[in-house]
Design an enzyme around this catalytic site. Structure first.
Site, PDB file in Angstrom:
ATOM      1  N   TYR A 148      21.252  63.905  47.154  1.00 41.95           N
ATOM      2  CA  TYR A 148      20.383  63.474  46.048  1.00 41.95           C
ATOM      3  C   TYR A 148      21.233  63.111  44.825  1.00 41.95           C
ATOM      4  CZ  TYR A 148      15.895  63.061  43.638  1.00 41.95           C
ATOM      5  OH  TYR A 148      14.792  62.579  42.971  1.00 41.95           O
ATOM      6  N   LYS A 175      16.790  63.549  37.381  1.00 44.19           N
ATOM      7  CA  LYS A 175      15.554  64.361  37.363  1.00 44.19           C
ATOM      8  C   LYS A 175      15.693  65.552  36.422  1.00 44.19           C
ATOM      9  CE  LYS A 175      12.875  62.100  40.317  1.00 44.19           C
ATOM     10  NZ  LYS A 175      11.794  61.223  39.787  1.00 44.19           N
TER      11      LYS A 175
HETATM   12  O1  0WE Z   1      13.418  60.615  44.098  1.00 39.33           O
HETATM   13  C1  0WE Z   1      13.442  60.336  45.277  1.00 39.33           C
HETATM   14  C2  0WE Z   1      13.972  58.985  45.729  1.00 39.33           C
HETATM   15  C3  0WE Z   1      14.384  58.094  44.638  1.00 39.33           C
HETATM   16  C4  0WE Z   1      15.218  56.898  45.033  1.00 39.33           C
HETATM   17  C5  0WE Z   1      15.248  56.331  46.294  1.00 39.33           C
HETATM   18  C6  0WE Z   1      16.017  55.202  46.533  1.00 39.33           C
HETATM   19  C7  0WE Z   1      16.147  54.583  47.893  1.00 39.33           C
HETATM   20  C8  0WE Z   1      16.609  53.148  47.887  1.00 39.33           C
HETATM   21  C9  0WE Z   1      15.968  56.332  44.032  1.00 39.33           C
HETATM   22  N1  0WE Z   1      16.736  55.242  44.256  1.00 39.33           N
HETATM   23  C10 0WE Z   1      16.770  54.674  45.478  1.00 39.33           C
HETATM   24  N2  0WE Z   1      17.552  53.558  45.641  1.00 39.33           N
HETATM   25  C11 0WE Z   1      17.555  52.811  46.791  1.00 39.33           C
HETATM   26  O2  0WE Z   1      18.314  51.838  46.912  1.00 39.33           O
HETATM   27  N3  0WE Z   1      13.017  61.267  46.194  1.00 39.33           N
HETATM   28  C12 0WE Z   1      12.586  62.561  45.744  1.00 39.33           C
HETATM   29  C13 0WE Z   1      13.048  61.016  47.645  1.00 39.33           C
HETATM   30  C14 0WE Z   1      14.370  61.494  48.137  1.00 39.33           C
HETATM   31  O3  0WE Z   1      15.485  60.756  47.951  1.00 39.33           O
HETATM   32  C15 0WE Z   1      16.549  61.483  48.452  1.00 39.33           C
HETATM   33  C16 0WE Z   1      16.075  62.680  48.965  1.00 39.33           C
HETATM   34  C17 0WE Z   1      14.681  62.701  48.766  1.00 39.33           C
HETATM   35  C18 0WE Z   1      13.736  63.775  49.114  1.00 39.33           C
HETATM   36  C19 0WE Z   1      17.911  61.168  48.481  1.00 39.33           C
HETATM   37  C20 0WE Z   1      18.788  62.062  49.068  1.00 39.33           C
HETATM   38  C21 0WE Z   1      18.334  63.263  49.579  1.00 39.33           C
HETATM   39  C22 0WE Z   1      16.988  63.588  49.544  1.00 39.33           C
END
Ligand code: 0WE
Length: 258
Positions: free
Chosen positions: A158, A165
Site C-alpha cells: 500500500y 491516507k
Molecule cells: O485505496 C485503495 C486503492 C487506491 C489506488 C489504486 C490504484 C490502482 C491503479 C490508488 N492508486 C491506484 N493507481 C493505479 O494505477 N485501496 C484501499 C484498495 C487497495 O489498494 C491496495 C491495497 C488495497 C486494499 C494497494 C496495495 C495493497 C492493498
C-alpha cells in the site's frame, strides 16, 4: 429515522458500477437525498458517458466534470454549484490515486513526484473540496471521505497510499475541529478491501480478500452497499453528535491482533 429528504449531496469518485462511491450515491438517494455527481473527464468523453448512463436511475440534478489536479475545474465546479444549487448539504469524497509503480516494491524508492501526486490527489483534494463546500453549506452539512487501514498500519504494497491516507485522516480531524462551529461534520469511513476498479488493478487483492474472509470476525468482506449505508447514517441526524471520527466498516478485521 434515517431521512435525507431535502438534502443535496455531491458525490465524487464514481468510476463504474463497482465503485464504493456508487454504493454511497445509491444509499443517499434511497434515503431521499437529491444527488449531484462529479466524474473524472478523459479525452474521449468515455468516462462521462459511462458514469452518466450508470447514474441515470438516480436522476442527478447536477453532473459535472472534476479533476482535482486542475484548479480551474475545481473553481468551475463550485461556481456551478453556487449557481445551480445555491447551498448544499453533503459532500462525499472518494478520490485517490498513486502511480501503479508506487503500489508495489520498495516504499523507500518512492520518488518525490510519486509522493506529491499521491498526497495531492488523495489527501489535499479533501482540503480543497472542503474549502469550496464550507462556503455553500450555509445551514451546516456533512463531509464524508473514504480511507483504509493502510493509513494507520503497514499493509504490504500500500506504500505511499498509506502515507496519503494518514494525511487524509488527519485532514478529517483538522477540518472537523475548524468547521464544527458551522455545524459541518467531517468523518471518514475505513472500508475493508472490496473488489473495485482501483483495487482490482493491484496484484494480490483476491488473496487479501480471502485473508479477510478467514480472520475477520464476520468471516466475510463488506459490500459497497454497507459502506453506503454507513455514509448515509453519518450524514443523517442519527449521527448528529459524531464528527472527526474514522468509522471502520471492515467486518471487524482491524480489531484482530492475531
Ligand atoms: O485505496 C485503495 C486503492 C487506491 C489506488 C489504486 C490504484 C490502482 C491503479 C490508488 N492508486 C491506484 N493507481 C493505479 O494505477 N485501496 C484501499 C484498495 C487497495 O489498494 C491496495 C491495497 C488495497 C486494499 C494497494 C496495495 C495493497 C492493498
Amino acid at each position: 429515522m434515517l431521512d435525507l429528504t431535502g438534502k443535496k449531496a455531491l458525490v465524487t469518485g464514481i468510476a463504474n458500477n463497482r465503485s464504493i462511491a456508487w454504493g454511497i450515491a445509491q444509499q443517499l438517494h434511497t434515503a431521499g437525498a437529491e444527488i449531484g455527481i462529479t466524474y473524472l473527464p478523459d479525452d474521449k468523453g468515455r468516462a462521462e458517458e459511462k458514469v452518466r448512463k450508470l447514474t441515470e436511475p438516480l436522476t442527478p440534478s447536477l453532473f459535472l466534470p472534476c479533476n482535482v489536479q486542475d484548479d480551474a475545474q475545481v473553481t468551475e465546479l463550485f461556481d456551478t454549484l453556487q449557481e445551480k444549487w445555491g447551498s448544499f448539504d453533503i459532500l462525499i469524497h472518494c478520490l485517490a490515486f498513486a502511480n501503479r509503480d508506487d503500489l508495489t516494491g520498495h516504499f523507500s524508492d518512492t520518488s518525490r513526484a510519486g509522493f506529491d501526486l499521491a498526497l495531492s490527489v488523495s489527501a489535499y483534494s479533501l482540503v480543497r473540496l472542503a474549502q469550496g463546500a464550507k462556503a455553500l453549506m450555509s445551514e451546516g452539512g456533512n463531509i464524508v471521505t473514504l480511507t483504509y487501514l493502510g493509513g494507520v498500519r503497514v499493509v504490504p504494497n500500500y506504500n505511499v497510499m498509506g502515507v496519503a491516507k494518514a494525511a487524509l485522516e488527519m485532514n478529517v480531524r483538522y477540518l472537523a475541529a475548524e468547521l464544527g462551529p458551522q455545524n459541518i461534520r467531517v468523518n471518514g469511513i475505513s472500508a475493508g478491501p472490496i473488489r473495485t476498479l482501483a483495487s482490482s488493478a493491484i496484484g494480490g487483492i483476491l488473496d487479501m480478500i480471502h485473508h479477510v474472509e478467514e480472520v475477520a470476525p464476520l468471516r466475510r468482506t463488506v459490500t459497497q452497499t454497507e459502506v453506503g449505508n454507513t455514509a448515509a447514517f453519518l450524514c443523517s441526524d442519527l449521527a448528529s453528535g459524531i464528527t472527526g471520527q474514522i468509522l471502520y466498516v471492515d467486518s471487524g478485521y482491524a480489531i484482530m491482533g492475531m
